[in-house]
Design an enzyme around this catalytic site. Structure first.
Site, PDB file in Angstrom:
ATOM      1  N   LYS A 158     -50.893 -53.252   7.585  1.00 14.19           N
ATOM      2  CA  LYS A 158     -50.266 -52.106   8.249  1.00 14.19           C
ATOM      3  C   LYS A 158     -50.515 -52.153   9.750  1.00 14.19           C
ATOM      4  O   LYS A 158     -51.499 -52.755  10.183  1.00 14.19           O
ATOM      5  CB  LYS A 158     -50.892 -50.806   7.713  1.00 14.19           C
ATOM      6  CG  LYS A 158     -50.502 -50.455   6.296  1.00 14.19           C
ATOM      7  CD  LYS A 158     -51.183 -49.156   5.869  1.00 14.19           C
ATOM      8  CE  LYS A 158     -50.813 -48.765   4.454  1.00 14.19           C
ATOM      9  NZ  LYS A 158     -49.399 -48.404   4.278  1.00 14.19           N
ATOM     10  N   ARG A 179     -48.688 -48.915  -7.035  1.00 17.99           N
ATOM     11  CA  ARG A 179     -47.946 -49.041  -8.294  1.00 17.99           C
ATOM     12  C   ARG A 179     -48.513 -50.149  -9.170  1.00 17.99           C
ATOM     13  O   ARG A 179     -48.425 -50.090 -10.397  1.00 17.99           O
ATOM     14  CB  ARG A 179     -46.452 -49.249  -7.988  1.00 17.99           C
ATOM     15  CG  ARG A 179     -46.139 -50.523  -7.259  1.00 17.99           C
ATOM     16  CD  ARG A 179     -44.778 -50.499  -6.568  1.00 17.99           C
ATOM     17  NE  ARG A 179     -44.795 -49.692  -5.345  1.00 17.99           N
ATOM     18  CZ  ARG A 179     -43.733 -49.423  -4.589  1.00 17.99           C
ATOM     19  NH1 ARG A 179     -42.544 -49.898  -4.933  1.00 17.99           N
ATOM     20  NH2 ARG A 179     -43.839 -48.690  -3.506  1.00 17.99           N
TER      21      ARG A 179
HETATM   22  N1  BES Z   1     -50.508 -45.645   0.554  1.00 14.24           N
HETATM   23  C1  BES Z   1     -49.241 -46.080   1.000  1.00 14.24           C
HETATM   24  C2  BES Z   1     -48.220 -44.953   1.100  1.00 14.24           C
HETATM   25  C3  BES Z   1     -48.427 -43.956   2.209  1.00 14.24           C
HETATM   26  C4  BES Z   1     -48.016 -44.256   3.473  1.00 14.24           C
HETATM   27  C5  BES Z   1     -48.949 -42.726   1.937  1.00 14.24           C
HETATM   28  C6  BES Z   1     -48.165 -43.324   4.475  1.00 14.24           C
HETATM   29  C7  BES Z   1     -49.086 -41.787   2.937  1.00 14.24           C
HETATM   30  C8  BES Z   1     -48.696 -42.087   4.211  1.00 14.24           C
HETATM   31  C9  BES Z   1     -48.667 -47.098   0.038  1.00 14.24           C
HETATM   32  O1  BES Z   1     -49.581 -47.951  -0.550  1.00 14.24           O
HETATM   33  C10 BES Z   1     -47.715 -47.956   0.823  1.00 14.24           C
HETATM   34  O2  BES Z   1     -48.167 -48.626   1.701  1.00 14.24           O
HETATM   35  N2  BES Z   1     -46.431 -47.878   0.496  1.00 14.24           N
HETATM   36  C11 BES Z   1     -45.453 -48.619   1.172  1.00 14.24           C
HETATM   37  C12 BES Z   1     -44.530 -49.203   0.131  1.00 14.24           C
HETATM   38  C13 BES Z   1     -43.548 -50.199   0.697  1.00 14.24           C
HETATM   39  C14 BES Z   1     -44.285 -51.453   1.155  1.00 14.24           C
HETATM   40  C15 BES Z   1     -42.544 -50.540  -0.374  1.00 14.24           C
HETATM   41  C16 BES Z   1     -44.694 -47.674   2.088  1.00 14.24           C
HETATM   42  O3  BES Z   1     -44.472 -46.512   1.702  1.00 14.24           O
HETATM   43  O4  BES Z   1     -44.373 -48.072   3.202  1.00 14.24           O
HETATM   44 MN    MN Z   2     -50.018 -49.626   0.646  1.00 15.25          MN
END
Ligand code: BES
Ligand code: MN
Ligand code: ZN
Length: 475
Positions: free
Chosen positions: A253, A327
């Site tokens: 990230k 997931r």
């Molecule tokens: N934990 C994150 C989702 C998240 C992001 C929660 C920001 C709260 C605030 C999750 O693991 C994630 O990174 N999801 C990705 C999925 C994508 C790579 C398909 C997302 O939402 O960007």
């Molecule tokens: Mn994630």
């Protein structure tokens, strides 16, 4: 803080301070009549008080110190307004630092005694474990004037305490709030049987999602399973995403706001708090709580984009992003829980997608699932709490959107419908069981919130504890 119920208005009026709710249109005359304190309207108008929502003014009349709390127009009033008004009133009272406080209620809703006690409890929260200077609150004695008994108030206090317990778990810094800490907290809940699986078990049982995501973690990953209540009942299965820190892994990230990914364990924290609540209230319900727990970190041995993992139920997933990790661990927990415990219903909580935050904002969780009845029961419970939900669809097109060329499914379906394709992914792991998935990414903590809610302090909110309590009370 000690909260009691009293039916005796006159005794309550002996308190050092009185919280008196006032509607905009009925004005303080009603309050004056109720309190037998004719001086109120004059002192209120001198103070410029008109009963507008959120207005809070201290006034003195006939020997009483009174906090007049505006509720706004009666026609626009609802329980959420009550929560916010009483949370604001509480913040004024704690600053005024009096000992005993009489709490009058508007008398419009059946549950307002419960609601007031609960809202005082969740408004009285601060995460100061790591601060040298502790937050101090006056030791208040709150006497709620209500027809309901002390047992109802005590129940509300316990729901509030379990919510604060969830907040404590979720607020832990990522190097302290580890999978091992969550296991320890689970083992400290009385009357709850705990099983904890580690890496060898993930490999032995074929839990490829947990194995893959936890591979580069330094803190040992765990699947913690808690069981409470009579085993002759079919259980309710609760599963909470417990990523104790989500760096994104190899699909790392951006560093901005990455600290907030300590909150990626909020789903697990809610499940932990619900198990504690069931135990505290000695509920006669069979509940299984599962927490798939691990860090998601990069490393030379980390799972990679392009990898294919095989989950507990035999389905394989192609990894397109190691940041879609929630997931993957939920897949193993859900399919194991469904097979092993044969639940009557399954509910999962997960800070799963940024897409859900974009779709619904910071005050509404996404709800998805396979069973209209279960979803409508949760929606009904939600309508009685501050924990709002809005249904998102998982249709065949979303299921098709995550079909893979090289595995059964892929772990992302691209940006369109990101919350729904995440739901569609999970759907592959619950079989035919009635299942509801709550995407709490927007609501589990307050950092991003642009509109402040007075009973939600900085940090984790504890979303889900009261909601599931309410659901269990209705079922
Ligand atoms: N934990 C994150 C989702 C998240 C992001 C929660 C920001 C709260 C605030 C999750 O693991 C994630 O990174 N999801 C990705 C999925 C994508 C790579 C398909 C997302 O939402 O960007
Ligand atoms: Mn994630
Ligand atoms: Zn995550």
């Amino acid at each position: 803080m000690n909260i009691t119920a009293t039916k005796d208005l006159n005794r309550a009026l002996g308190s050092e301070l009185i919280i008196a709710p006032v509607f905009e249109d009925s004005m303080p005359q009603d309050t004056a009549n109720a309190l037998g304190s004719p001086g109120i309207p004059e002192s209120a108008s001198k103070a410029g008080f008109n009963g507008k929502f959120k207005q809070n003014i201290f006034t003195e009349a006939d020997g009483h110190l009174i906090l007049l709390t505006g509720l706004g127009k009666k026609s626009e009033y609802n329980l959420e307004k009550m929560r916010r008004a009483y949370a604001e009133a509480y913040s004024k009272v704690k600053d005024a630092s009096t000992g005993s406080v009489a709490v009058l209620l508007p008398g419009t809703h059946e549950n307002e005694g419960f609601e007031a006690a609960y809202i005082f409890k969740v408004s009285h929260y601060y995460f100061d474990r790591f601060q040298t200077e502790k937050t101090t609150f006056p030791d208040l004695q709150l006497n709620i004037v209500t027809g309901v008994g002390q047992d109802v108030i005590d129940g509300a206090v316990k729901v509030g305490e379990a919510t604060n317990f969830t907040r404590d778990a979720a607020n832990m810094p990522p190097s302290r709030g580890t999978p091992s800490l969550f296991e320890k907290m689970a083992r400290e809940i009385s009357g709850v049987e705990v099983t904890a699986f580690g890496r060898e078990d993930f490999v032995r049982l074929g839990m490829g999602g947990l194995e893959g995501v936890s591979r580069a973690a330094t803190e040992p990953g765990k699947l913690v399973i808690m069981e409470y209540g009579p085993k002759d009942q079919k259980p309710l299965l609760l599963v909470g995403k417990g990523i104790t820190f989500d760096s994104g892994g190899i699909s790392i990230k951006p560093s901005e706001a990455m600290d907030e990914m300590k909150f990626d364990k909020c789903g697990a924290s809610s499940v932990l708090g619900i198990m504690k609540l069931a135990s505290d209230l000695k509920l006669n319900k069979h509940i299984i709580g599962m927490m798939p727990l691990t860090e998601n970190l990069p490393g030379g041995n980390a799972y990679k984009p392009g990898d294919i993992l095989k989950h507990y139920n035999g389905k394989t997933s192609e990894i397109l992003s190691t940041d879609a990790e929630g997931r993957l661990v939920l897949a193993d927990a859900l399919s194991y829980g469904v097979e092993k415990y044969d639940p009557y219903a399954v509910i999962d909580f997960a800070t799963l997608t940024g897409a859900c935050v974009i779709a619904l904002g910071n005050n509404i969780a996404g709800i998805m699932g396979t069973d209209a009845n279960l979803i409508s029961q949760i929606k009904k419970a939600s309508s009685e709490t501050w924990e709002n939900v809005w249904e998102l669809p998982i249709d065949q097109d979303f299921m098709d959107q995550i079909k893979s060329e090289v595995a059964d499914i892929k772990n992302t379906g691209g940006r369109p419908g990101g919350a729904e394709t995440a739901g569609a992914f999970l759907r592959n792991f619950v079989g035919e069981k009635p299942w509801a998935h709550l995407d709490i990414a927007g609501v589990a903590w307050t950092q991003a919130k642009t509109v402040k809610t007075p009973y939600l302090p900085h940090g984790a909110t504890g979303f889900g504890v009261r909601l599931i309590y309410q659901y269990l009370m209705g079922n």
